[in-house]
Design a protein around this motif. Structure first.
Motif: not given
Length: 285
Positions: A160, A182, A184, A201, A203-204, A234
């Protein structure tokens, strides 16, 4: 060590198991192992704390095992590096929740492993720099527990990224994929070698205030690398950038299939090979 310990320096060349707090700069020899276990008094999953730096006595020496939630309070491997860092070593098939370890300082170890082949839940490594705002530097390979099977929902570790981070080694390995990576919003993960993960991913971003998460691929010119794992935004609106800055990169999975990415750039001198669909909200250049 079942009680708290405090010293200027702690030299380890055997096995030390701690479930209290340590305040010391720790040095480990080739046979040194430090186990930071779940505290006996906390009644939760917190590992023993360590306030200070941790390093090898010589190049890449010593093993650090962290069993429980933990946040670094000093650089790890700042001069010589460690041989290994293992997270959630005691996580097993009956575990209902994996623990989260946060690296808030630079870390240098030959291999950082998230969980084991019998892990019952994902160990999470969060990279979140808090001291001076500079990029975190993770030197070494980050490996999954070794039991990843595509589509099998088997715990093999989550990476993360919550601050700008450079990883010099592989993210996941060919024999030990991570379950997920992930990144951010507004953060940049700079990968300098191959990535092996079930999913990546981006992220949004927060509407009106956030910016794209970015996966930057900065390999060595002329050297081949792989990105094994699908890459998605995301949300369905299109989130995240992929910047291919240097090196020859081969992607083996679809990009933006579940959720669109925002865009992709391939810089002059870099090379990218795609064998599956790419779906982006903006441009691929």
């Amino acid at each position: 060590l079942s009680h708290d310990a405090k010293a200027n320096n702690m030299d380890i060349n055997g096995t030390v198991t701690a479930d209290g707090s340590i305040v010391a700069n720790v040095t480990m020899g080739a046979s040194g192992t430090l186990n930071l276990n779940t505290t006996t008094t906390a009644g939760d999953s917190a590992a023993a704390t360590l306030e200070g730096t941790i390093d090898g006595y010589d190049a890449q020496q010593g093993t650090l095992n962290i069993n429980g939630t933990f946040t670094t309070q000093g650089v790890i491997g700042g001069t010589y590096g460690l041989a290994a860092i293992n997270l959630d070593v005691d996580n097993n098939a009956t575990s209902v929740q994996g623990n989260t370890v946060t690296f808030a300082h630079n870390v240098n170890a030959t291999t950082i492993t998230l969980g084991t082949t019998t892990s019952g839940a994902n160990a999470t490594l969060t990279l979140s720099e808090t001291s001076d705002g500079s990029n975190l530097i993770i030197t070494g390979d980050i490996a999954g527990g070794g039991n990843y099977t595509a589509g099998g929902d088997i715990a093999s570790g989550v990476l993360d990224i919550n601050s700008d981070t450079d990883v010099t080694g592989t993210i996941g390995t060919s024999g030990a994929y991570l379950a997920e990576v992930q990144v951010a919003e507004s953060m940049v993960l700079t990968a300098k070698k191959s990535i092996f993960a079930g999913n990546i991913t981006l992220e949004q971003a927060t509407a009106g205030t956030g910016t794209n998460a970015t996966l930057a691929l900065n390999g060595t010119s002329g050297i081949s690398y792989n990105v094994k794992g699908g890459i998605n935004g995301g949300s369905t609106e299109g989130d995240g950038l992929i910047d291919i800055n240097s090196g020859n990169w081969t992607f083996d999975s679809e990009i933006g299939t579940t959720n669109l990415i925002s865009g992709m750039r391939v810089e002059n001198g870099a090379w990218a090979n795609f064998s599956n669909s790419i779906s982006a909200n903006e441009t691929v250049t």
